[in-house]
Design a protein around this motif. Structure first.
Motif, short mmCIF file in Angstrom:
data_model
loop_
_atom_site.label_atom_id
_atom_site.label_comp_id
_atom_site.label_asym_id
_atom_site.label_seq_id
_atom_site.Cartn_x
_atom_site.Cartn_y
_atom_site.Cartn_z
N UNK A 296 0.85 -1.18 0.00
CA UNK A 296 0.00 0.00 0.00
C UNK A 296 0.89 1.23 0.00
N UNK A 297 0.32 2.33 -0.45
CA UNK A 297 1.01 3.62 -0.38
C UNK A 297 0.62 4.27 0.94
N UNK A 298 1.59 4.92 1.57
CA UNK A 298 1.30 5.54 2.86
C UNK A 298 1.99 6.88 2.98
N UNK A 299 1.50 7.65 3.92
CA UNK A 299 2.14 8.91 4.27
C UNK A 299 3.12 8.63 5.40
N UNK A 300 4.38 8.90 5.15
CA UNK A 300 5.41 8.76 6.16
C UNK A 300 5.50 10.09 6.90
N UNK A 301 5.25 10.10 8.22
CA UNK A 301 5.27 11.37 8.94
C UNK A 301 6.65 12.02 8.98
N UNK A 302 7.69 11.29 8.58
CA UNK A 302 9.04 11.86 8.58
C UNK A 302 9.46 12.38 7.21
N UNK A 303 8.55 12.31 6.22
CA UNK A 303 8.88 12.74 4.86
C UNK A 303 7.86 13.75 4.36
N UNK A 304 8.30 14.54 3.37
CA UNK A 304 7.40 15.40 2.62
C UNK A 304 7.13 14.68 1.30
N UNK A 305 5.86 14.63 0.92
CA UNK A 305 5.48 13.90 -0.29
C UNK A 305 5.15 14.88 -1.41
N UNK A 306 5.61 14.56 -2.63
CA UNK A 306 5.36 15.42 -3.77
C UNK A 306 3.99 15.19 -4.41
N UNK A 307 3.53 13.96 -4.41
CA UNK A 307 2.23 13.62 -4.99
C UNK A 307 1.26 13.24 -3.87
N UNK A 308 -0.02 13.39 -4.15
CA UNK A 308 -1.04 13.05 -3.15
C UNK A 308 -1.03 11.54 -2.88
N UNK A 309 -1.56 11.16 -1.75
CA UNK A 309 -1.65 9.74 -1.39
C UNK A 309 -2.47 8.98 -2.43
N UNK A 310 -3.56 9.58 -2.90
CA UNK A 310 -4.38 8.91 -3.91
C UNK A 310 -3.60 8.63 -5.19
N UNK A 311 -2.82 9.61 -5.64
CA UNK A 311 -2.02 9.41 -6.86
C UNK A 311 -0.93 8.37 -6.64
N UNK A 312 -0.28 8.42 -5.48
CA UNK A 312 0.77 7.43 -5.20
C UNK A 312 0.19 6.03 -5.12
N UNK A 313 -1.01 5.91 -4.57
CA UNK A 313 -1.69 4.61 -4.53
C UNK A 313 -2.01 4.13 -5.94
N UNK A 314 -2.44 5.04 -6.79
CA UNK A 314 -2.74 4.70 -8.19
C UNK A 314 -1.48 4.22 -8.92
N UNK A 315 -0.36 4.89 -8.67
CA UNK A 315 0.91 4.48 -9.28
C UNK A 315 1.32 3.09 -8.80
#
Length: 192
Positions: free
Chosen positions: A36-55
């Motif tokens: 699964x795609x997740x938000x890591x609280x120690x990182x800044x993400x460039x794409x939204x969680x929904x897009x990362x999940x789609x990828x």
């Protein structure tokens, strides 16, 4: 024998050839792989969680193995929550939470690590450029971890290289249509 499920959460920002090799390699060691795609609280993400999940879904579909699935319901910034969800979903299975050696050194600082490490096996995959030191493993064992170092050969790829330098050669081909459609990571054209 109880079937073991490998659990692999990833930022997938974006998924790389390394993610692909890791997912395919896990199939050689586990009866089932859930990712699964997740938000890591120690990182800044460039794409939204929904897009990362789609990828990530596109990558899983390209691997095309019925023993691997994307299960976005496991996604949480906190591993303890993910493991509670996985144990509820697969109560009769052993769980192996998989991380790269780059993250293994951070686990003692993760929320409730001393609790969740006792609820699963910890699978550690050595990554090129992030050596796995014996003292890191020992520190995890003192927190209660049962560790399996997985003998996988993962290419030296990193999502950050794609985000910062548009390293197009590190991107699995099946992801290109989505990357270009959503104008992600400054990528202009798929390599020929």
């Amino acid at each position: 024998m109880t079937a073991t499920i490998a659990l692999l959460g990833t930022s997938a920002d974006p998924p790389t050839l390394g993610h692909q090799a890791l997912l395919e390699g896990l199939l050689d060691h586990f009866q089932r792989v859930a990712t699964w795609a997740s938000d890591n609280p120690l990182k800044r993400h460039d794409a939204s969680l929904d897009l990362r999940s789609e990828l990530l879904q596109a990558l899983v579909m390209a691997i095309d193995n019925p023993r691997i699935s994307i299960d976005q319901t496991l996604s949480s910034p906190y591993t303890i929550t993910t493991l509670e969800r996985a144990a509820h979903r697969w109560p009769q299975h052993e769980l192996c939470f998989v991380v790269g050696s780059d993250l293994a050194v951070q686990i003692p600082q993760w929320r409730s690590s001393e609790l969740w490490l006792k609820r699963c096996r910890l699978g550690v995959v050595p990554r090129k450029g992030w050596p796995l030191e014996p003292e890191h493993l020992e520190q995890l064992r003192r927190l209660g971890a049962e560790i399996t170092v997985l003998p996988l050969q993962i290419p030296a790829t990193a999502s950050s290289s794609i985000r910062h330098t548009s390293a197009a050669d590190q991107i699995p081909k099946p992801l290109w249509p989505l990357l270009l459609q959503h104008n992600l990571y400054g990528l202009q054209d798929a390599p020929s």
